[in-house]
Design a protein around this motif. Structure first.
Motif, short mmCIF file in Angstrom:
data_model
loop_
_atom_site.label_atom_id
_atom_site.label_comp_id
_atom_site.label_asym_id
_atom_site.label_seq_id
_atom_site.Cartn_x
_atom_site.Cartn_y
_atom_site.Cartn_z
N GLY A 14 0.83 -1.20 0.00
CA GLY A 14 0.00 0.00 0.00
C GLY A 14 0.86 1.24 0.00
O GLY A 14 2.09 1.18 0.05
N TRP A 15 0.18 2.35 -0.07
CA TRP A 15 0.85 3.63 -0.17
C TRP A 15 0.53 4.47 1.06
O TRP A 15 -0.62 4.58 1.46
CB TRP A 15 0.36 4.38 -1.41
CG TRP A 15 0.72 3.69 -2.70
CD1 TRP A 15 0.07 2.68 -3.30
CD2 TRP A 15 1.84 3.97 -3.50
NE1 TRP A 15 0.70 2.30 -4.45
CE2 TRP A 15 1.81 3.10 -4.60
CE3 TRP A 15 2.90 4.89 -3.42
CZ2 TRP A 15 2.76 3.11 -5.60
CZ3 TRP A 15 3.84 4.91 -4.42
CH2 TRP A 15 3.78 4.01 -5.49
N SER A 16 1.53 5.05 1.62
CA SER A 16 1.27 5.99 2.72
C SER A 16 1.07 7.38 2.12
O SER A 16 1.37 7.63 0.95
CB SER A 16 2.46 6.00 3.69
OG SER A 16 3.57 6.62 3.09
N LEU A 17 0.55 8.29 2.91
CA LEU A 17 0.31 9.65 2.45
C LEU A 17 1.62 10.32 2.04
O LEU A 17 1.69 11.03 1.04
CB LEU A 17 -0.41 10.45 3.54
CG LEU A 17 -0.79 11.88 3.18
CD1 LEU A 17 -1.72 11.90 1.95
CD2 LEU A 17 -1.41 12.58 4.34
N VAL A 18 2.69 10.05 2.78
CA VAL A 18 4.00 10.64 2.47
C VAL A 18 4.50 10.13 1.12
O VAL A 18 5.02 10.90 0.31
CB VAL A 18 5.01 10.34 3.60
CG1 VAL A 18 6.40 10.82 3.23
CG2 VAL A 18 4.56 10.96 4.90
N LEU B 288 2.69 9.11 -1.44
CA LEU B 288 1.90 9.71 -2.52
C LEU B 288 2.28 11.17 -2.75
O LEU B 288 2.43 11.61 -3.90
CB LEU B 288 0.41 9.59 -2.21
CG LEU B 288 -0.18 8.19 -2.35
CD1 LEU B 288 -1.63 8.19 -1.89
CD2 LEU B 288 -0.10 7.72 -3.79
N LEU B 289 2.46 11.92 -1.68
CA LEU B 289 2.82 13.33 -1.83
C LEU B 289 4.21 13.49 -2.44
O LEU B 289 4.43 14.36 -3.30
CB LEU B 289 2.74 14.04 -0.48
CG LEU B 289 1.32 14.22 0.09
CD1 LEU B 289 1.38 14.87 1.47
CD2 LEU B 289 0.46 15.04 -0.84
N THR B 290 5.13 12.65 -2.06
CA THR B 290 6.49 12.71 -2.62
C THR B 290 6.46 12.37 -4.11
O THR B 290 7.08 13.05 -4.93
CB THR B 290 7.44 11.74 -1.87
OG1 THR B 290 7.41 12.05 -0.49
CG2 THR B 290 8.84 11.84 -2.40
N ALA B 291 5.73 11.32 -4.47
CA ALA B 291 5.64 10.93 -5.87
C ALA B 291 4.96 12.01 -6.70
O ALA B 291 5.37 12.29 -7.83
CB ALA B 291 4.88 9.61 -5.99
N LEU B 292 3.92 12.66 -6.15
CA LEU B 292 3.26 13.75 -6.86
C LEU B 292 4.21 14.91 -7.13
O LEU B 292 4.22 15.48 -8.22
CB LEU B 292 2.04 14.25 -6.07
CG LEU B 292 0.78 13.40 -6.14
CD1 LEU B 292 -0.24 13.90 -5.14
CD2 LEU B 292 0.21 13.43 -7.54
N ALA B 293 5.00 15.25 -6.14
CA ALA B 293 5.93 16.37 -6.27
C ALA B 293 7.02 16.07 -7.29
O ALA B 293 7.44 16.94 -8.04
CB ALA B 293 6.53 16.72 -4.92
N VAL B 294 7.48 14.83 -7.33
CA VAL B 294 8.60 14.48 -8.21
C VAL B 294 8.14 14.18 -9.63
O VAL B 294 8.72 14.66 -10.60
CB VAL B 294 9.39 13.28 -7.62
CG1 VAL B 294 10.46 12.81 -8.59
CG2 VAL B 294 10.01 13.66 -6.30
N PHE B 295 7.08 13.38 -9.80
CA PHE B 295 6.70 12.88 -11.13
C PHE B 295 5.47 13.52 -11.75
O PHE B 295 5.21 13.34 -12.92
CB PHE B 295 6.47 11.36 -11.06
CG PHE B 295 7.69 10.60 -10.62
CD1 PHE B 295 8.80 10.51 -11.45
CD2 PHE B 295 7.73 9.99 -9.39
CE1 PHE B 295 9.92 9.81 -11.05
CE2 PHE B 295 8.85 9.29 -8.98
CZ PHE B 295 9.96 9.20 -9.81
#
Length: 181
Positions: free
Chosen positions: A144-148, A150-157
């Protein structure tokens, strides 16, 4: 192929300068006739023609016409007496009909091999290996994905890439997590 026919082909190969073909044919003949010292002498001569001094020493080792520098090259290339004895391809047989130079040469090599041959102990002489209990494997980290994450992936990709990757990840995780029939 019969021995006389093979020898005729060897002669034809040598006459036409196909020394490597002659070497291969003679090697096959020696496999079939390991005691034939004339074949060994012919192979040693073919190796001399090819410029392969260690192999000339190997195949001439049991013949009377082996040159000392050829035998020395064979010995340098194959330091172990056991290996040299094995490379003579006698298949456990002691050669018959050796001349006055080759007989002591073979006897000395066989004695050297017997003296330096180190054989591993038989299996029943080894102590049993104690069995140890296996440890349970460490638990796998939760999927699963933690909130951190998802937010890191959104910021980078970027959002589109992250959504596509999350969907693919969840599909693959669901396929491998479900029991297979």
């Amino acid at each position: 192929m019969a021995k006389p026919e093979a020898l005729l082909r060897v002669e034809a190969d040598l006459e036409h300068g196909r020394v490597r073909s002659a070497i291969q044919r003679l090697g096959g003949l020696i496999s079939a006739y390991p005691q034939d010292l004339e074949l060994r002498a012919r192979l040693a001569d073919a190796c001399r023609r090819a410029g392969d001094v260690p192999e000339a020493g190997r195949w001439g080792f049991l013949t009377e016409d082996a040159e000392p520098h050829e035998i020395a090259a064979f010995t340098r290339k194959n330091r172990s007496a056991t290996d040299r004895l094995r490379l003579l391809h006698l298949h456990g047989e002691e050669p018959r009909g050796l001349g006055p130079l080759a007989q002591p040469r073979y006897a000395e090599l066989a004695a050297d091999a017997a003296r330096t041959d180190v054989r591993p102990p038989k299996d029943d002489a080894l102590p049993p290996v104690p069995r140890t209990a296996s440890r349970p494997a460490a638990p796998a980290p939760p999927l699963g994905w933690s909130l951190v994450d998802l937010l890191t992936a959104l910021a980078v990709f970027g959002p589109v890439t992250v959504v596509v990757c999350v969907v693919i990840y969840e599909l693959v995780a669901a396929v491998f997590a479900s029991p297979h029939p």
